[in-house]
Design an enzyme around this catalytic site. Structure first.
Site, PDB file in Angstrom:
ATOM      1  N   LYS A   1     -11.616  -0.792   6.864  1.00 42.83           N
ATOM      2  CA  LYS A   1     -10.315  -0.749   7.518  1.00 42.83           C
ATOM      3  C   LYS A   1     -10.535  -0.326   8.970  1.00 42.83           C
ATOM      4  O   LYS A   1     -10.891   0.825   9.238  1.00 42.83           O
ATOM      5  CB  LYS A   1      -9.400   0.258   6.802  1.00 42.83           C
ATOM      6  CG  LYS A   1      -8.098   0.550   7.508  1.00 42.83           C
ATOM      7  CD  LYS A   1      -7.312   1.618   6.748  1.00 42.83           C
ATOM      8  CE  LYS A   1      -6.092   2.063   7.518  1.00 42.83           C
ATOM      9  NZ  LYS A   1      -5.280   3.029   6.759  1.00 42.83           N
TER      10      LYS A   1
ATOM     11  N   GLU B   1       0.858  -1.183   0.000  1.00 48.66           N
ATOM     12  CA  GLU B   1       0.000   0.000   0.000  1.00 48.66           C
ATOM     13  C   GLU B   1       0.894   1.233   0.000  1.00 48.66           C
ATOM     14  O   GLU B   1       1.514   1.565   1.015  1.00 48.66           O
ATOM     15  CB  GLU B   1      -0.904  -0.002   1.231  1.00 48.66           C
ATOM     16  CG  GLU B   1      -1.768   1.238   1.377  1.00 48.66           C
ATOM     17  CD  GLU B   1      -2.526   1.284   2.697  1.00 48.66           C
ATOM     18  OE1 GLU B   1      -2.742   2.400   3.214  1.00 48.66           O
ATOM     19  OE2 GLU B   1      -2.900   0.212   3.214  1.00 48.66           O
TER      20      GLU B   1
ATOM     21  N   THR C   1      -3.846   6.335   2.186  1.00 49.17           N
ATOM     22  CA  THR C   1      -4.022   7.720   2.608  1.00 49.17           C
ATOM     23  C   THR C   1      -4.605   8.559   1.468  1.00 49.17           C
ATOM     24  O   THR C   1      -4.162   9.673   1.179  1.00 49.17           O
ATOM     25  CB  THR C   1      -2.706   8.346   3.133  1.00 49.17           C
ATOM     26  OG1 THR C   1      -2.009   7.383   3.929  1.00 49.17           O
ATOM     27  CG2 THR C   1      -2.989   9.541   4.026  1.00 49.17           C
TER      28      THR C   1
END
Length: 212
Positions: free
Chosen positions: A130, A41, A70
């Site tokens: 998440k 990621e 992000t």
């Protein structure tokens, strides 16, 4: 849902990569993959994140499961998708941003902690919730969320270590996100790629043990 998440399930561990430069991010990702972790990621905390994503996919193809983290604006979501990101991760769940992420057609993972936030994320149609920061409650908290949300795809991020990996999966994680204990910022800053490779190897070994 199962088909969309098959790659995430197969990777099992997503290394949450934050680096001071694109070059450092590429070196770190290569070290992590050498250690046996194939989920990467690339966060937008990293300069030129889409370029890093594009290069990793060019180098490794489907061997790597590469996405963007992000993600905080629709423009970032589109840029990451255009670079080939397979998944998009946001630390929280904002309706307009989540819809923009979903519009890319990529696997979407948005952050939540409380039951209300989990419900909000699921209502928008995200692929994965998440659970962040999962370190606040640990595996027992993830297990508690399974009560009202038995079928929700949950991915804890924060507080995930090789030593407790089995607990997270036993609690019902579809995959886990690992930051400092895997893509360690100090090691990246020091260009200590051997340390990153060793960290990844410990995670890969723990994941193999979980899968028997």
């Amino acid at each position: 849902m199962t088909d969309r998440l098959s790659r995430a399930r197969a990777a099992g561990v997503l290394a949450v990569l934050r680096a001071p430069s694109a070059e450092a991010a590429l070196e770190a990702a290569e070290a992590i993959m050498r250690g046996g972790v194939t989920g990467i990621e690339v966060t937008y905390s990293t300069p030129d994140a889409p370029a890093v994503i594009r290069e990793l996919i060019a180098r490794h193809g489907e061997r790597a499961y590469v996405g963007a983290g992000t993600v905080t604006t629709p423009e970032q979501a589109v840029a990451a998708a255009d670079a080939g990101a397979e998944f998009l991760v946001c630390p929280g769940t904002l309706p307009d941003l989540t819809r923009a992420m979903l519009d890319t057609g990529r696997v979407v993972m948005t952050g939540a902690l409380t039951p209300t936030e989990v419900m909000s994320a699921l209502s928008l149609g995200v692929d994965v919730v998440k659970v962040f920061p999962a370190s606040l409650g640990g595996p027992s908290y993830l297990g508690a969320l399974r009560g009202p949300f038995p079928d929700a795809p949950l991915m804890p991020t924060g507080g995930v270590k090789p030593e407790n990996l089995s607990e997270w999966f036993a609690a019902g994680a579809v995959a886990v996100g690992a930051g400092g204990d895997l893509a360690n910022s100090g090691s990246i800053a020091a260009s200590d790629w051997a340390d990153l490779e060793q960290r990844a190897a410990r995670f890969a070994e723990a994941l193999a043990a979980v899968r028997g």
